[in-house]
Design a protein around this motif. Structure first.
Motif: not given
Length: 157
Positions: A142-157
């Motif tokens: 509706t407003t064309n405003k954005s929010y960006i979230l960055e994070g590190y994710a483990e993908y090999k246990p």
């Protein structure tokens, strides 16, 4: 002279004018406050959506091939996020609350450009072998405003 008590017509008109200006100023202030509150509510919803998607990705990236999100069960392919080539970003778009009537577009990307190697006890570990930088962007349609979230994710246990 007679000592007359009371107000003249000019005094009454002046006080009504001052009262009208004060009421208009208060009304404009309340309207701005309402608009700011509505804007902040949309930002809070963007933050909440981004955090929810990020937590689902972090929780499931190492163990599942895909996850189902939102009301209509839109799927996000986690294999693509963890298995992509280091020089390639994969943007995925999903829609909140559902794809038929979207209010937010949520873009998910995996990135390894910003990850450097770790040197520990004369050994070098490539952090890209264990983690992915995940970027979740929530765009209010509706407003064309954005929010960006960055994070590190483990993908090999």
């Amino acid at each position: 002279m007679n000592n007359q008590k009371g107000l003249t017509l000019i005094e009454i008109l002046g006080s009504v004018t001052l009262l009208a200006v004060a009421v208009l100023a208060i009304t404009a202030l309340l309207q701005q406050t309402s608009l700011f509150a509505k804007d902040n509510e949309a930002i809070d919803q963007s933050v909440s959506i981004s955090r929810t998607v990020m937590e689902e990705i972090k929780r499931n990236l190492a163990s599942r091939d895909s996850i189902s999100l939102f009301e209509d069960g839109q799927t996000l392919a986690l294999t693509e996020l963890r298995d992509n080539a280091p020089a390639y970003k994969l943007p995925y778009s999903i829609y909140y609350p559902n794809a038929a009537d979207p209010q937010f577009e949520v873009k998910v990307e995996s990135d390894v450009y910003n990850l450097s190697d770790i040197h520990f006890k004369d050994q070098t570990y490539q952090i890209t072998d264990y983690f992915r930088l995940i970027r979740v962007t929530s765009i209010n349609l509706t407003t064309n405003k954005s929010y960006i979230l960055e994070g590190y994710a483990e993908y090999k246990p």
